[in-house]
Design an enzyme around this catalytic site. Structure first.
Site, mmCIF file in Angstrom:
data_model
loop_
_atom_site.group_PDB
_atom_site.id
_atom_site.type_symbol
_atom_site.label_atom_id
_atom_site.label_comp_id
_atom_site.label_asym_id
_atom_site.label_seq_id
_atom_site.Cartn_x
_atom_site.Cartn_y
_atom_site.Cartn_z
ATOM 1 N N CYS A 110 0.792 -1.367 0.057
ATOM 2 C CA CYS A 110 0.000 -0.091 -0.069
ATOM 3 C C CYS A 110 1.009 1.196 -0.043
ATOM 4 O O CYS A 110 0.300 2.444 -0.416
ATOM 5 C CB CYS A 110 -0.940 -0.124 1.256
ATOM 6 S SG CYS A 110 -2.228 -1.533 1.366
ATOM 7 N N HIS A 244 -3.040 7.256 2.876
ATOM 8 C CA HIS A 244 -3.636 5.836 2.464
ATOM 9 C C HIS A 244 -4.946 5.611 3.138
ATOM 10 O O HIS A 244 -5.298 5.851 4.251
ATOM 11 C CB HIS A 244 -2.708 4.837 2.902
ATOM 12 C CG HIS A 244 -2.935 3.474 2.450
ATOM 13 N ND1 HIS A 244 -3.782 3.285 1.390
ATOM 14 C CD2 HIS A 244 -2.986 2.539 3.268
ATOM 15 C CE1 HIS A 244 -4.111 1.897 1.280
ATOM 16 N NE2 HIS A 244 -3.534 1.308 2.470
ATOM 17 N N ASN A 274 -10.512 0.462 0.388
ATOM 18 C CA ASN A 274 -8.743 0.601 0.629
ATOM 19 C C ASN A 274 -8.467 -0.145 -0.882
ATOM 20 O O ASN A 274 -8.455 -1.325 -1.167
ATOM 21 C CB ASN A 274 -8.224 -0.243 1.806
ATOM 22 C CG ASN A 274 -6.616 -0.403 1.758
ATOM 23 O OD1 ASN A 274 -5.895 -0.237 0.934
ATOM 24 N ND2 ASN A 274 -6.048 -0.955 2.704
HETATM 25 O O1 UT7 Z 1 -3.839 -1.500 3.345
HETATM 26 C C1 UT7 Z 1 -3.199 -2.356 4.139
HETATM 27 C C2 UT7 Z 1 -3.233 -1.864 5.551
HETATM 28 N N1 UT7 Z 1 -4.459 -2.433 6.197
HETATM 29 C C3 UT7 Z 1 -5.024 -1.955 7.346
HETATM 30 O O2 UT7 Z 1 -4.558 -0.751 7.582
HETATM 31 C C4 UT7 Z 1 -5.844 -2.595 8.124
HETATM 32 C C5 UT7 Z 1 -5.714 -2.159 9.547
HETATM 33 N N2 UT7 Z 1 -6.834 -2.848 10.290
HETATM 34 C C6 UT7 Z 1 -7.974 -2.410 10.475
HETATM 35 O O3 UT7 Z 1 -8.546 -1.661 9.560
HETATM 36 C C7 UT7 Z 1 -8.936 -3.382 11.363
HETATM 37 O O4 UT7 Z 1 -8.077 -3.872 12.356
HETATM 38 C C8 UT7 Z 1 -9.967 -4.193 10.803
HETATM 39 C C9 UT7 Z 1 -10.959 -3.404 9.999
HETATM 40 C C10 UT7 Z 1 -9.224 -5.178 9.923
HETATM 41 C C11 UT7 Z 1 -10.597 -4.860 11.874
HETATM 42 O O5 UT7 Z 1 -11.079 -4.168 12.817
HETATM 43 P P1 UT7 Z 1 -11.094 -4.313 14.152
HETATM 44 O O6 UT7 Z 1 -11.686 -3.291 14.947
HETATM 45 O O7 UT7 Z 1 -9.381 -4.224 14.516
HETATM 46 O O8 UT7 Z 1 -11.710 -5.883 14.638
HETATM 47 P P2 UT7 Z 1 -11.232 -6.946 15.269
HETATM 48 O O9 UT7 Z 1 -10.179 -7.664 14.168
HETATM 49 O O10 UT7 Z 1 -10.290 -6.773 16.588
HETATM 50 O O11 UT7 Z 1 -12.374 -7.804 15.511
HETATM 51 C C12 UT7 Z 1 -13.212 -7.498 16.485
HETATM 52 C C13 UT7 Z 1 -14.611 -8.440 16.039
HETATM 53 C C14 UT7 Z 1 -14.089 -9.953 16.098
HETATM 54 O O12 UT7 Z 1 -15.242 -10.624 16.807
HETATM 55 P P3 UT7 Z 1 -14.975 -11.177 18.297
HETATM 56 O O13 UT7 Z 1 -13.857 -12.018 18.098
HETATM 57 O O14 UT7 Z 1 -14.777 -9.989 19.132
HETATM 58 O O15 UT7 Z 1 -16.282 -11.961 18.506
HETATM 59 C C15 UT7 Z 1 -13.982 -10.150 14.781
HETATM 60 O O16 UT7 Z 1 -14.259 -11.656 14.287
HETATM 61 O O17 UT7 Z 1 -15.272 -8.179 14.938
HETATM 62 C C16 UT7 Z 1 -15.267 -9.364 14.132
HETATM 63 N N3 UT7 Z 1 -15.011 -9.003 12.589
HETATM 64 C C17 UT7 Z 1 -16.121 -8.807 12.157
HETATM 65 N N4 UT7 Z 1 -17.526 -8.847 12.481
HETATM 66 C C18 UT7 Z 1 -18.449 -8.318 11.485
HETATM 67 C C19 UT7 Z 1 -14.194 -8.933 12.177
HETATM 68 N N5 UT7 Z 1 -14.465 -8.739 10.742
HETATM 69 C C20 UT7 Z 1 -15.909 -8.206 10.567
HETATM 70 C C21 UT7 Z 1 -16.887 -8.075 9.993
HETATM 71 N N6 UT7 Z 1 -18.276 -8.118 10.272
HETATM 72 N N7 UT7 Z 1 -16.558 -7.639 8.649
#
Ligand code: UT7
Length: 317
Positions: A110, A244, A274
Site C-alpha cells: 500500500c 492511504h 482500500n
Molecule cells: O492497507 C493495508 C493496511 N491494512 C490496514 O490498515 C488494516 C488495519 N486494520 C483495520 O483496519 C482493522 O483492524 C480491521 C478493520 C481489519 C478490523 O477491525 P478491528 O476493530 O481491529 O476488529 P478485530 O479484528 O479486533 O475484530 C473485532 C470483532 C471480532 O469478533 P469477536 O472475536 O470480538 O467476536 C471479529 O471476528 O469483529 C469481528 N469481525 C467482524 N464482524 C463483522 C471482523 N471482521 C468483521 C466483519 N463484520 N467484517
C-alpha cells in the site's frame, strides 16, 4: 528537490459493491463495516486488469498535464495485484497508452505509489528525463479471500496516476521498511510444482488487522513529523494531508495525535475502500480536481502497509 506534478488522473471500475451486498456473502453488516472501517461501498472490476485501469488513469493524467504518451521518458508503476507477473503492469500500460519509454513496477504494497514516486524523482534528479508517469493500479478483488469477512470488506479496485517533470516542489520524503511476513502477507500459491515442500499457502491477503492498525497510526504520525522536520515546517502548517485510505479510525487517531483537524485530511474511503497502492493517487486526484487547492499549498501524502512498509512525502502545489 527535483520534481513537480504536472497532472493527475484516476479511474475506478463501474461495478459498485455495497456493504449490504457483502452482508449477503459473509457474516457482516453495513453497521459494523461503517463503524469499524468507514467504508460504505467499493468499486470492483469484473473484467479490467490492474493494467487496464492503470492505462485509463494514465490517459487522464496525461490530458491534465497537457502532454502525449510519446513524450514520456519513464513509467514507474506500483501494484500488488497484477493479472500477470510478467509483463509488468507498467509495461502493459506503456503498450496501451502508446508510449515507448522504459517501464517497470515496484512493489511496496500500500506504500507502493509513494515508493514509485520517490523512485521516479530519483531518476529525474539523475537527469535526462523530461516527463515521467507514476502510477498505482490494483485489482485487489482477484487476490482477496471473499469468504474472509475480516479482509474482504476492506478492499476495492482502482488506479491513480501522476505525470511529473523536473521542478522544485518535492520538499521532503521518507521511505521505511520493516521486513517480515507475520502481520501482512499475500502468498502466491504453489502452482503445480512437484518439488514444492513448504505447506501450501493459497493466494489471498493474510492480515493481522490490529497489528497493522497500530503500525499504521505510529507510521503516519512518525512519517508526517519527519517530513515536516526535513522541510523546516511543522505538521500543523500542512494545508492538506492525503493519507492511504485504509480505515477512518486510523486516520482519526493519527490526526488527533498530530493535533491536525480532520478536515485537512482528504478522505474518500467510504466510496472506494482500500485500493492499496492506488489509494493515495486516487485521493490526490480527487483533491486536485476539487478546485480547493491554491498555488503554494503544502500537501503531505502518507501510506503504510505490507512489507511492512510506510512512506510520506511533502509537496508544494
Ligand atoms: O492497507 C493495508 C493496511 N491494512 C490496514 O490498515 C488494516 C488495519 N486494520 C483495520 O483496519 C482493522 O483492524 C480491521 C478493520 C481489519 C478490523 O477491525 P478491528 O476493530 O481491529 O476488529 P478485530 O479484528 O479486533 O475484530 C473485532 C470483532 C471480532 O469478533 P469477536 O472475536 O470480538 O467476536 C471479529 O471476528 O469483529 C469481528 N469481525 C467482524 N464482524 C463483522 C471482523 N471482521 C468483521 C466483519 N463484520 N467484517
Amino acid at each position: 528537490m527535483s520534481i513537480q506534478i504536472l497532472g493527475t488522473g484516476a479511474y475506478v471500475p463501474e461495478r459498485i459493491v455495497t456493504n449490504d451486498d457483502l452482508s449477503r456473502m459473509v457474516d457482516t453488516s453495513d453497521e459494523w463495516i461503517q463503524q469499524r472501517v468507514g467504508v460504505r461501498e467499493r468499486h470492483v472490476s469484473v473484467s479490467e486488469s490492474a493494467a487496464d485501469m492503470g492505462a485509463k488513469a494514465a490517459q487522464r493524467a496525461l490530458e491534465a498535464a497537457g502532454i502525449t504518451a510519446d513524450q514520456l521518458d519513464l513509467i514507474v508503476g506500483a501494484t500488488v495485484s497484477p493479472d500477470r507477473i510478467c509483463p509488468s503492469v507498467s509495461a502493459s500500460v506503456q503498450e496501451q497508452i502508446g508510449a515507448s519509454c522504459p517501464a517497470f513496477d515496484v512493489n511496496s504494497a500500500c506504500s507502493g505509489f509513494l515508493f514509485a514516486l520517490d523512485t521516479a524523482a530519483a531518476f529525474i534528479a539523475r537527469g535526462g528525463i523530461r516527463y515521467a508517469l507514476v502510477l498505482g493500479a490494483e485489482r485487489l478483488s482477484r487476490i482477496v479471500d471473499w469468504s474472509d469477512r475480516s479482509t474482504c470488506v476492506i478492499f476495492g479496485d482502482g488506479a491513480g496516476a501522476f505525470v511529473i517533470a523536473p521542478g522544485e516542489n518535492y520538499l521532503a520524503s521518507h521511505l521505511f521498511t520493516q521486513g517480515g511476513d507475520s502481520v501482512l502477507a499475500i502468498p502466491l500459491g504453489k502452482g503445480n510444482s512437484p518439488f514444492y515442500e513448504k505447506e501450501e499457502e493459497p493466494l489471498a491477503v493474510h492480515m493481522s488487522g490490529q497489528e497493522t492498525f497500530k503500525f499504521a497510526v505510529k507510521q503516519i504520525v512518525g512519517g508526517l513529523n519527519l517530513i515536516a522536520e526535513q522541510a523546516g515546517v511543522t505538521p500543523d502548517q500542512f494545508d492538506y494531508i492525503v493519507p492511504h485510505q485504509a480505515n477512518y479510525r486510523i486516520i482519526d487517531l493519527a490526526a488527533r495525535r498530530l493535533g491536525i483537524p480532520m478536515e485537512r485530511f482528504m478522505l474518500n474511503l467510504d466510496r472506494y475502500g482500500n485500493t492499496s497502492s492506488a489509494s493515495v493517487p486516487i485521493s490526490f486526484d480527487e483533491l486536485a480536481r476539487s478546485g480547493k487547492l491554491k498555488k503554494g499549498d503544502l500537501i503531505a501524502m502518507c501510506a503504510f502497509g505490507g512489507g511492512l512498509s510506510s512512506a510520506a512525502c511533502l509537496i508544494r502545489w
